[in-house]
Every structure is written in structure tokens, then in C-alpha cells.
Write an enzyme that holds these catalytic residues in place. Sequence first.
Site, PDB file in Angstrom:
ATOM      1  N   TYR A 142       0.585  -0.653   0.032  1.00 57.52           N
ATOM      2  CA  TYR A 142      -0.327   0.231  -0.487  1.00 57.52           C
ATOM      3  C   TYR A 142       0.600   0.933   0.003  1.00 57.52           C
ATOM      4  O   TYR A 142       0.199   2.738   0.831  1.00 57.52           O
ATOM      5  CB  TYR A 142      -0.921  -0.039   0.822  1.00 57.52           C
ATOM      6  CG  TYR A 142      -2.626  -0.338   0.586  1.00 57.52           C
ATOM      7  CD1 TYR A 142      -3.443   0.012   0.330  1.00 57.52           C
ATOM      8  CD2 TYR A 142      -2.090  -2.192   1.098  1.00 57.52           C
ATOM      9  CE1 TYR A 142      -4.656  -0.463   0.544  1.00 57.52           C
ATOM     10  CE2 TYR A 142      -3.674  -3.189   0.263  1.00 57.52           C
ATOM     11  CZ  TYR A 142      -4.440  -1.951   0.421  1.00 57.52           C
ATOM     12  OH  TYR A 142      -5.780  -2.682  -0.273  1.00 57.52           O
ATOM     13  N   GLY A 255     -10.277  -6.009  -4.461  1.00 60.05           N
ATOM     14  CA  GLY A 255      -8.911  -5.729  -4.271  1.00 60.05           C
ATOM     15  C   GLY A 255      -8.160  -7.081  -3.219  1.00 60.05           C
ATOM     16  O   GLY A 255      -7.442  -7.934  -4.057  1.00 60.05           O
ATOM     17  N   ASP A 256      -8.644  -6.776  -1.745  1.00 56.60           N
ATOM     18  CA  ASP A 256      -7.938  -7.012  -1.475  1.00 56.60           C
ATOM     19  C   ASP A 256      -8.756  -9.122  -0.823  1.00 56.60           C
ATOM     20  O   ASP A 256      -8.094  -9.956  -1.242  1.00 56.60           O
ATOM     21  CB  ASP A 256      -8.001  -7.290  -0.183  1.00 56.60           C
ATOM     22  CG  ASP A 256      -6.916  -5.786   0.826  1.00 56.60           C
ATOM     23  OD1 ASP A 256      -5.619  -5.557  -0.168  1.00 56.60           O
ATOM     24  OD2 ASP A 256      -7.670  -4.621   0.603  1.00 56.60           O
ATOM     25  N   ARG A 257      -9.750  -8.626  -1.541  1.00 55.40           N
ATOM     26  CA  ARG A 257     -10.407  -9.680  -1.120  1.00 55.40           C
ATOM     27  C   ARG A 257     -10.342 -11.107  -2.576  1.00 55.40           C
ATOM     28  O   ARG A 257      -9.708 -11.989  -2.313  1.00 55.40           O
ATOM     29  CB  ARG A 257     -12.095 -10.150  -2.102  1.00 55.40           C
ATOM     30  CG  ARG A 257     -13.157 -11.177  -1.752  1.00 55.40           C
ATOM     31  CD  ARG A 257     -12.876 -12.403  -0.926  1.00 55.40           C
ATOM     32  NE  ARG A 257     -12.298 -12.729  -0.452  1.00 55.40           N
ATOM     33  CZ  ARG A 257     -12.221 -13.983   1.076  1.00 55.40           C
ATOM     34  NH1 ARG A 257     -13.591 -13.839   1.049  1.00 55.40           N
ATOM     35  NH2 ARG A 257     -11.654 -14.690   1.013  1.00 55.40           N
TER      36      ARG A 257
END
Length: 471
Positions: A142, A255-257
Site C-alpha cells: 500500500y 482487490g484484497d478479496r
Amino acid sequence: MSRPNLVVVGDVLLDREVVGSTTRLCPDAPAPVIDVERVDEGPGGAGLAAVLGAGADVDVTLIAPVADDAAGERVRAGLAAAGVDLVALGHEGATRTKCRIRIGHQVVARLDEGGPAAPLGRLPRRALEALEAADGILVSCYGAGTTRMEPLREVLADKAGQVPVIWDPHPRGAPPIAGCAVATPNAAEAAEAVAASGRSVARPPDVAAELVQRWRSTAVSVTVGAEGVWLARSDGDVLRIPAPECHDGDTCGAGDRYASTVAVALTRGQHLSDAIRLGVAEASAWVAAGGVSAHRVGSAAAADRPDGGSPRRRDPDVVTRLGEAAAMGLAREVHARGGALIATGGCFDVLHAGHVQSLRAARALGDALVVLLNSDASVRRLKGRSRPVQTERDRAQVLLALDAVDAVVIFDEDEPSAVLDRIRPDVWAKGADYAGAVLPEADLVRSWGGRVQILPLLPGRSTTAILKDAG
């Protein structure tokens, strides 16, 4: 057998969401007055990716900078509650916090504070030990600087030849190390990475092909939202994996999923293309279910249960959850505590991964799920005399064994309007194969204030195809 070890490496922040309603404007400015109804928060960035991985039956360790402040303590608490083992690095500045202000389903503002959140100090021995024991590694960048730590990059480069390394990049972060199993930028991130070299490549498949060579990865998947994913491999193949149709969802955290699903699948030894397809399906289901907001609310509700959020204990006698009386009782219980009852329906003759995904997505929309199951006679009228291959009782037992399903009602009609009118769920959920079609029961559901929700489908899965291949 022991569970696989997934190590997540990256930058953490605190995600907050203030949810409220408004009926008036400020007397001193043209701005809405928001009456706050609730505040949800939890680990964000690599923290969210780790939490999602921990919910997938793998052991997860997170290596990330975490500040020694109040917000950092709340991040630590959220990770611990999810079962994530944290190896904290030194952290520069206050915890980065991103706060979305939401009125109903509409985000009206976002407040960012804290940082710069760059890592401080050396890589601790515990981090090295965790990486050495990893069966898979997800780098969730990030842009705060963790991916620029040279000692860390050296270890990751060495591990890339031994276990799958999945790299979710950020424009402000360092590029992926060579040898990654797959890098997972979105379209904007991928285009920016290509543009930084002075190249002019616009089409997502060309961007993916360019990056797989530049980053020297085994593969690069470029996510393009509702269009799905373009997957380029180092052998030159480029293919598109479409996303299931999804309506009116929340993309926050998708996006994290996606990245965490792909990482878990590869850590378990699945083939890359299967992992990507599963990631696309899970990300679509995440969006359809309401994104990170729904996830936070669901986690809070679980934590408030007397069992502390442990899996629901079910009566082994399926009769207690089979039939209209059971569904009506469930509806009264859910509505008494202000919850939402979800219903979906179908034949569920040969249960497959597509069914499971849809049921999970439906359950995530509310507080309990009732499945309206076509009877044997109903299935024969709809599918022909050779169907069903399993009796209605067996099909009901299989459905009730799933944690997503709270009750099953068997109906004899060709469509479930009659039983729907008696149960009156808050949401009637149907698969994306019905998108654009006229559902006979849609107006009925809306007549009592309910809504119809189209769920994403997992491509290539159908009972008809399974039975045809088996024959």
C-alpha cells in the site's frame, strides 16, 4: 494434515466507516447534517488481506509496520480477533487511518490521516522464521515502504523459487521481485507501471503481457472491474477470465478479496488458472454482498453472539430446520432482532462450487438464509424425467450441512411465489443467469418492501454440464 501457512507482508492501516442518515442541511453552510448510526472499523490494507486469508482455513502470519498508538492497538486487536499472528515492524509516525463517511449506501467523503507509516529498524528474527516456514506468501503493498526493505526483498526473492509468491502492487511501492507466481495489479496500477517506462500500451491484455516480461513474473493478472481479469503468462499466453455479472455492489476491499483468495488457493497447491477464476468469483461475490462494509458488519454481529463468533452449532436433526414452519420461525426470530432474512431458490440437484459461491454470497446479504428447494415433481417438470438424480430429502440434507444455509423449504410448484408470499423475506437472491430476465416473483417481493438481488455465477459450473460429462 497440518494447515498451510500463508504469510502476508505489507502495509497496514485502520479502516473506519461512519454510517448515518441525513434529513437537513447545516444552518451555516450548504452541507448535510449527518446523524451517525454506527461506526465500523477494522484492519485495512495488508491487514484486511490477512484477515480474509485467516477466514479460509489457513494459518496466517502478517509481517507489517504497526504503530504504538491507540489506532495501532485497535489494528492489533482486530488482527488477533481474526486469528492472525502479527509480527510487528517498527512504524514511522501515527497509524494511517482512512475513514469513509457514508449516508445509506452512498459514500460522501473520505478522511485520511496519519503516516507516513514507513517501516523502521531491522527485520526481526520472527519475521525471518515465519517466511522460512511459509507455504505461500502474499505481498500486499500500500505504498508505505515495506516492499522497499532490501533485506525483506532478498528473502522474498529466495523464497520465490520455493513457494508461490503473490504480489499485489501499488504505484508508490517497489516493483515485484522476479519469480513471483503472479502479480495482481488493477488496470490503473498496471497502466501506470507501464507508462513509467515511457511505453505507450493501452489495452489491458497488452499491458499484462508487457508487465509479465518487465517484472519477470510467472504471470500477471490485470483486474478490470466488472470485465474480469486479463491473465498473461511468461510463456506468452494471454487469456481473459470474465467476471460474473454484479449489480449495485460496493467495490471497497475487492482487490484484497481477490488477492487473498488467489494466494490461499496457490498456497494450497491449486493450479494458477483455477486460482485466478476462484479469485474473480470471490471478488464478485464480495462486491455483490456489500464489500468491506458488509464484512465489518457481519464480523461485528458474530463477535456479539454469545459464542463469541464461533461457528453456529446446528441441531443434527435436519427436521428442525426443514419445512415452512421452521422458515417462519426463523423469520420471526430474525425480524425480532432487527435483522434481514434472505431467501434463494433452485433445484440444487448436484451441488457444485457455483452453488456454494452463490449460497455464500446470498447469506452475506443478511442475517439468515432460507433456501426454497424444488420438489422432485417440480424438478421433473422443469428438467425432464431423468431428473432429479437425488431425492428432495437428500438434496435438503446436503444444503442444511452448509454453514451458509439456515433453513430449507421444499415446494411443489414450478416457481416459488406462493411460499415466498408466506415467508416474505427481505431479499430474494437469484443467480446472474437470471439477469435481464423477468422473474415472476419479482413484483411480489417488492410488494412488501423486499428487494431482488442478482448474485454472481462461477463460470463453467452447472449441474447439466456435470451430468453430461459424467454420462
